[in-house]
Enzyme design. Structure first.
Site, PDB file in Angstrom:
ATOM      1  CG  ASN A 447     -60.275  73.177  32.684  1.00 11.10           C
ATOM      2  OD1 ASN A 447     -59.532  72.981  32.076  1.00 11.10           O
ATOM      3  ND2 ASN A 447     -60.493  74.492  32.954  1.00 11.10           N
ATOM      4  CD  GLU A 448     -56.968  75.774  33.177  1.00  7.09           C
ATOM      5  OE1 GLU A 448     -57.671  77.019  33.849  1.00  7.09           O
ATOM      6  OE2 GLU A 448     -56.366  75.861  32.291  1.00  7.09           O
ATOM      7  CG  ASP A 449     -61.918  73.123  39.520  1.00  5.27           C
ATOM      8  OD1 ASP A 449     -61.894  74.001  38.843  1.00  5.27           O
ATOM      9  OD2 ASP A 449     -63.042  72.735  39.574  1.00  5.27           O
TER      10      ASP A 449
END
Length: 834
Positions: A447-449
């Site tokens: 998630n969102e890395d």
């Protein structure tokens, strides 16, 4: 194979670092009763040694728990002669997180990943009579900071930066909707197994043919022999030759439709079963969900040694990324059984800060509410946990597709060899555990890395993961390790590197998935602009709202029950959360000073915002070649504690009005309205697989309730797509309300309304609402003048079929209310006096 769950007789104490470990663990004093599975926090609360961190400001007083080490102790009895000639294995299904375990004084394991189950053979270590387990849990905060000091601090959003070095639920470090509560303990079951031979793995990936007329089931069964036998190759071969695996496939009616009996020579059995005309598993709202059962028995000369069973859903899955007719880029569309699915739904976070106390009933209650809101997909977000079986079983039964993140969120993770080895063990364990669920349709790397890597200048799409490893090391995990695990262990499902992912940054609107946070975060854009912030698949978007008053009363003392109190601000974890919420209130409604008014105002804004987004993006579900937006997942479905957040359902399972707004926006048949510079656009969505002939009425009202225009039209709505129905002019200077009704066989099946905005400028007359109780479970409601955002309330336990209503003259609505009984019903609406 027999197992004994070690759930009783556990004790807990804080580790005394001044004492030798054996002295400390053997001391008589300082122990309190412990529950396993469980966490240190839960036992301290139960013993009266820790105030409930969910209450008031108590979270601050609980921080010490995560900064020290803890000991667990369990004495258990083994009867004389128990399991003679069998192998004994201790199974630890989840240890949170830096754990060392001793059995009868001998160290048997050391672990540092809460997501990796561990099995340890202990045949020679067990005694007849009393045995003792000692578990040491070291502070994850201290151990993580030591690793960070060695490896270097890395960028992140949310929580202590040392979390990036620890394979632990990342939300335990605090998030923008949850408290910082660094748990420790045996968070999943501890079991003692005895066996001479067992089924180590049963795998059956279902393949449904393109024409849906047949299914193939390649079955593999791995056999494990007891440790003593396995050490002698000749004896191993002889013992395996004595074993048979019997397979039976039962259809949804319980009839056997395929069977096989195969020798276990070599320790692995493979075969392929076939089903003609399979009964298909469908997502919520698209069809039934029949289940097949595959039963595997391991036998020796007719004696059953172990029996395992998996439940299977027959469905054909594709993630379609195809060119579009009139826009650049490609689709990001899930197709089930050859039918394109608009994946309206929500993001799922852990349902409690203390995950062992999430009962199966709680999982199911949340999933039932999601399915009732016409949701089709839940995304298991990457900063939480790989959820309990009860969650996935509920999704299977309710038809909720699962987008499953691996547990990485909002950070630049390290990727040295030891870290990648741990991640591989984690991924292999979780993929094996979850891969038989038909609801699971996607594995996602994080998630969102990629988003934070782009924001910090670390992501270069022109470089390979190896070339980019110095700046963005975890690309080796997301683009090499995890896809390899998925391709090897679960090749029937697509893998996606991250969320969001696609293009050169996370905001690309033409490929992949997108997180739309331009509204709320970013430039704090008006929610009325959601239409401009579309994507091929919007996997996050949201708006905060206060929870129900009863929820606030559960955590805030009486003196703190007002907007902007210290306690209420503490229970809003978003950066500048109260300020951003105030912006949206100020822009849209008259801001009330009282708590009840403030709750209603925030919930109205949330409901209107989500309606605006889903309505606009579902309009882009245009049909073949024009599926420009194929999903919209609200951030977020649920809460992990009582809080002011983006959740639609609060910690106590109380639905906010947004649930009902989303239900209408995601209905199988739904009209849509949008203002233009000189008119109103009207469209209708048909989410079903069949064309539908409907009548549509578009009525125009003054605020006082006079109808100034009425348009009627007939339309045939093609399946799985949106039909544009035209533009209708009006005087842009007039304060007019537009009301669309969709009729099927003369009955109203869906409604949509469009009010002048901002709502704060409207002075609304009394709508004169009449409520008639037809029975203890049904009521009728109508209004003489237009009424906005009518909320019905009667306390907990009422299952409203609809709520948060826009009422128009002459349009009585029937509301089912199981659980209402004789309770009085209260009403609130926009502009209500008193």
């Amino acid at each position: 194979m027999r197992q004994i769950v070690l759930s009783g007789g556990w004790q807990l104490k804080q580790r005394d670092p001044t004492r030798d470990l054996s002295d400390d663990s053997g001391a008589a004093e300082g122990w309190i009763p412990a529950v396993v599975p469980g966490t240190v926090h839960q036992d301290l609360i139960a013993a009266g040694l820790l105030p409930d961190p969910f209450d008031g400001l108590n979270e601050r007083a609980a921080q010490w728990v995560g900064e020290v080490d803890w000991l667990y102790r369990c004495d258990f009895e083994v009867p004389p002669g128990e399991a003679a000639g069998e192998t004994a294995v201790l199974c630890f299904d989840g240890l949170d997180t830096f754990a060392t375990v001793w059995l009868n004084g001998a160290e048997i394991l050391s672990g540092d990943n809460m997501f990796v189950p561990r099995r340890v053979e202990v045949t020679r270590l067990l005694h007849s009579g009393r045995n003792q387990l000692i578990l040491l849990f070291e502070s994850a905060l201290r151990r993580g900071r030591a690793r960070e000091a060695e490896g270097g601090a890395l960028p992140l959003w949310n929580g202590d930066s040392s979390r990036l070095y620890v394979r632990k639920a990342q939300y335990h470090y605090g998030w923008d909707w949850g408290p910082a509560l660094l748990t420790a303990g045996p968070w999943r079951a501890v079991r003692l197994e005895y066996f001479s031979a067992r089924i180590a793995d049963l795998h059956c990936p279902v393949g449904v043919a393109a024409d849906l007329q047949s299914a193939t089931l390649p079955v593999s069964v791995d056999i494990e022999l007891g440790g003593d036998v396995a050490r002698d190759a000749a004896e191993t071969a002889r013992r395996l030759d004595e074993l048979t695996v019997r397979l039976e496939l039962f259809d949804p009616d319980g009839a056997v439709v395929a069977a096989a009996a195969l020798p276990a020579s070599g320790g692995r059995v493979t075969t392929e079963l076939a089903v003609h005309a399979p009964r298909l598993w469908w997502p919520n709202g698209h069809g039934d969900r029949p289940f097949y059962r595959l039963v595997a028995e391991l036998q020796r000369t007719g004696t059953i040694l172990e029996r395992q069973e998996v439940r299977l859903g027959m469905r054909r899955l594709r993630l379609v990324q195809a060119p579009l007719e009139h826009e650049p880029g490609t689709t990001f569309m899930f197709e089930i059984n050859n039918v394109p699915i608009f994946c309206g739904g929500a993001n799922w976070i852990p349902a409690d800060s203390f995950t062992p106390r999430i009962a199966p009933e709680r999982y199911r209650a949340l999933c039932v509410q999601a399915a009732a809101a016409n949701m089709v997909m839940l995304r298991v977000w990457g900063g939480g946990i790989y959820e309990h079986e009860a969650f996935y079983e509920a999704c299977d039964e309710l038809g909720l597709l699962v987008w499953q993140d691996f547990m990485f969120a909002c950070g630049i993770y390290p990727a040295p060899g030891w870290f990648r080895d741990s991640v591989r063990a984690e991924a292999e364990a979780q993929v094996r555990r979850l891969r038989h669920h038909p609801s699971l349709v996607l594995w996602c790397g994080n998630n969102e890395d990629y988003q934070i890597a782009g924001a910090t200048g670390r992501y270069d799409t022109n470089l390979t993961p190896e070339e980019n490893a110095d700046r963005f090391p975890a690309r080796l995990i997301y683009e090499r390790l995890l896809p390899d695990v998925c391709a090897t262990l679960d090749p029937t499902r697509p893998y996606w590197p991250g969320s969001p992912y696609g293009g050169h940054d996370g905001s690309d609107q033409t490929v992949g998935d997108r997180h739309t946070w331009d509204i709320w975060h970013g430039r704090v854009a008006p929610y009325q602009e959601y239409a401009a912030y579309h994507g091929r698949f919007v996997s996050e978007f949201g708006m905060q709202a206060f929870p129900d008053r009863a929820t606030i009363e559960a955590f805030a003392p009486p003196a703190e029950r007002y907007p902007q109190s210290r306690t209420l601000d503490h229970h809003n974890k978003a950066t500048d959360g109260p300020r951003r919420l105030a912006v949206y209130l100020n822009d849209n409604v008259r801001v009330p000073a009282d708590l009840d008014g403030y709750i209603y105002a925030t919930q109205l804004v949330q409901a209107e915002a989500l309606t605006s987004a889903i309505r606009a993006w579902r309009r882009r579900w245009g049909g073949p070649g024009r599926y420009q937006t194929a999903g919209a997942l609200v951030w977020q479905l649920n809460d992990c504690w009582p809080v002011i957040s983006w959740a639609m359902i609060d910690y106590y399972l109380r639905a906010k009005p947004a649930v009902y707004a989303v239900r209408r926006a995601l209905a199988p048949l739904a009209p849509g309205l949008a203002r233009t510079s000189d008119g109103v656009d009207l469209w209708a969505v048909n989410g079903t697989a069949s064309a539908v002939a409907v009548e549509i009425e578009l009525r125009t009202w003054t605020l006082g309730g006079d109808m100034v225009a009425l348009e009627k039209l007939s339309a045939s709505l093609p399946p799985v797509g949106t039909t544009e129905l035209g533009q209708f002019g009006f005087d842009p200077g007039a304060s007019l309300i537009f009301d669309a009704r969709l009729l099927l066989d003369g009955q109203v099946v869906a409604r949509a309304s469009l009010w002048p905005e901002p709502l704060k400028y409207l002075t609304l007359p009394d709508p004169v609402i009449l409520l008639d109780l037809v029975s203890s479970e049904e009521l009728r409601i109508r209004a003489a003048r237009p009424a906005k955002g009518v909320v019905l309330a009667a306390g907990d336990g009422v299952a409203w079929s609809d709520n948060y209503l826009d009422l128009m003259p002459g349009d009585e609505q029937v509301i089912r209310a199981p659980g209402l009984g004789e309770r009085p019903v209260s009403l609130r609406w926009l502009g209500m006096e008193g």
